[in-house]
Design an enzyme around this catalytic site. Structure first.
Site, PDB file in Angstrom:
ATOM      1  N   HIS A  73       8.397   4.300  -7.919  1.00 33.11           N
ATOM      2  CA  HIS A  73       8.069   5.719  -8.065  1.00 33.11           C
ATOM      3  C   HIS A  73       8.035   6.093  -9.541  1.00 33.11           C
ATOM      4  CE1 HIS A  73       9.656   6.800  -3.772  1.00 33.11           C
ATOM      5  NE2 HIS A  73       8.407   6.383  -3.761  1.00 33.11           N
TER       6      HIS A  73
ATOM      7  N   TYR B 115      14.687  10.902  -0.200  1.00 34.11           N
ATOM      8  CA  TYR B 115      15.445  10.010   0.671  1.00 34.11           C
ATOM      9  C   TYR B 115      16.917  10.388   0.714  1.00 34.11           C
ATOM     10  CZ  TYR B 115      11.322   7.041   0.694  1.00 34.11           C
ATOM     11  OH  TYR B 115      10.052   6.568   0.851  1.00 34.11           O
TER      12      TYR B 115
ATOM     13  N   ARG C 152       4.819  -1.470  -0.770  1.00 36.77           N
ATOM     14  CA  ARG C 152       3.764  -0.846   0.023  1.00 36.77           C
ATOM     15  C   ARG C 152       2.934  -1.953   0.658  1.00 36.77           C
ATOM     16  NH1 ARG C 152       3.871   1.612  -5.065  1.00 36.77           N
ATOM     17  NH2 ARG C 152       4.480   3.817  -5.054  1.00 36.77           N
TER      18      ARG C 152
ATOM     19  N   ARG D  14       9.262   0.707   4.592  1.00 36.21           N
ATOM     20  CA  ARG D  14       9.536   1.107   3.204  1.00 36.21           C
ATOM     21  C   ARG D  14      10.553   2.256   3.191  1.00 36.21           C
ATOM     22  NH1 ARG D  14       7.408   1.169  -2.156  1.00 36.21           N
ATOM     23  NH2 ARG D  14       6.991   3.244  -3.002  1.00 36.21           N
TER      24      ARG D  14
ATOM     25  N   HIS E  58       4.741   1.790   6.366  1.00 34.79           N
ATOM     26  CA  HIS E  58       5.516   2.659   5.484  1.00 34.79           C
ATOM     27  C   HIS E  58       6.883   2.993   6.079  1.00 34.79           C
ATOM     28  CE1 HIS E  58       4.330   4.113   1.582  1.00 34.79           C
ATOM     29  NE2 HIS E  58       5.010   5.235   1.754  1.00 34.79           N
TER      30      HIS E  58
ATOM     31  N   LYS F 200       0.852   1.180  -7.868  1.00 35.54           N
ATOM     32  CA  LYS F 200      -0.171   2.195  -8.106  1.00 35.54           C
ATOM     33  C   LYS F 200      -0.445   2.322  -9.600  1.00 35.54           C
ATOM     34  CE  LYS F 200       0.520   5.124  -4.045  1.00 35.54           C
ATOM     35  NZ  LYS F 200       0.860   6.486  -3.563  1.00 35.54           N
TER      36      LYS F 200
END
Length: 319
Positions: free
Chosen positions: A290, A299, A161, A267, A264, A192
């Site tokens: 994730h 995806y 990110r 990404r 993004h 995150k």
């Protein structure tokens, strides 16, 4: 208990005890302040007075918008997208669950209120030839060009990110760059929720980063004050997410890419091209950071569409 007091206590809990980022807490604050204002407009300022119908009405007004009573042609609060409404309702649900858990009340008026299901949008990935044009566009012989090339190669080559990338310091990549070329280098990324992961540093990203650190960063960093940041701006300070976005859009325009693009996008392209190449979805999950494979599986829908398109155009009996 006063609603305002509850919101303040809850936000402190998110920041101090849950350790959420300041940006996440700020988003909660905006949603909950809007909720408090609507309740106040209805004459409700105490937790015990909130009903499920009030929360449902709050969600409806977010979706429909609120006109200014004095000037009906103007919006007091313009309509929000479904995803934004869903986020706001989740914030309210979490607030009331917190109130029950902390024994401020025994009833949870938000327990049965469900956020609207967000429209499922497939991430947009750039075709490989467009990515190659993008990566080759920055000048290879100027400090800013070398920096921009390193920025883009790292974005696409690692799938990080943009916030994760601009937070890197030189020390985070120096050990990986010192490894022999035949060894696979990896860099540590803080994602995150403070979750740490290691992502491989491919040959192109490694070469672009080395060239930037050797031939460009010393000159750019000289204008700053001992900044440890890996990616720096023209004044020697840490490159911001907004500046990285601006750089990407400028390079994309020069590369002749007319579709809307953001950090993004690279990404998305990283993940989609990996899956197109046969990578396992759980490996891609780990590389992207994730928490759930369900997030990564969106995806696979992109790659199925790609496979369908190839089949329809290439197979002699497809149509």
């Amino acid at each position: 208990m006063m609603i305002k007091e509850l919101v303040s206590t809850y936000l402190d809990h998110l920041l101090v005890e849950r350790g959420l980022s300041s940006n996440t807490v700020a988003a909660y604050r905006r949603d909950l302040d809007r909720y408090v204002r609507q309740l106040a407009d209805s004459g409700v300022d105490r937790l015990e007075s909130v009903s499920p119908a009030m929360i449902t009405e709050y969600a409806s007004r977010l979706a429909e918008g609120v006109r200014d009573e004095a000037e009906p042609d103007r919006w007091r609060h313009p309509p929000l997208a479904r995803a934004s409404v869903a986020r706001a309702v989740v914030a309210v649900r979490n607030l009331h669950r917190f109130a029950v858990e902390e024994r401020h009340t025994e009833l949870n008026p938000a327990a049965e209120v469900q956020p609207p299901a967000p429209a499922r949008r497939l991430p947009k990935a750039l075709p490989l030839d467009a990515v190659q044009r993008l990566l080759e566009t920055p000048a290879p012989d100027t400090p800013l060009g070398l920096r921009d090339r390193a920025l883009l190669e790292l974005l696409y080559g690692t799938g990080t990110r943009i916030g994760e990338l601009v937070a890197l310091d030189v020390d985070d990549v120096s050990r990986a760059l010192e490894l022999p070329e035949q060894e696979t280098a990896a860099i540590r990324v803080l994602g995150k929720g403070g979750k740490e992961r290691f992502v491989p540093l491919g040959r192109y990203a490694r070469a672009a980063t080395s060239a930037y650190l050797t031939r460009a960063r010393p000159e750019l960093a000289r204008r700053g004050r001992g900044m440890p940041a890996l990616l720096v701006n023209a004044r020697g300070g840490r490159l911001s997410r907004q500046s990285a976005w601006t750089i990407l859009r400028s390079v994309a325009e020069r590369a002749g890419i007319t579709t809307e693009i953001s950090p993004h996008t690279l990404r998305h392209s990283f993940a989609t091209h990996l899956l197109d190449g046969g990578a396992d979805v759980r490996v891609v999950q780990e590389l992207l950071g994730h928490a759930s494979v369900t997030t990564t599986q969106i995806y696979t829908l992109v790659t199925v569409d790609h496979l369908r398109e190839v089949y329809l155009t290439a197979h002699p009996r497809a149509r």
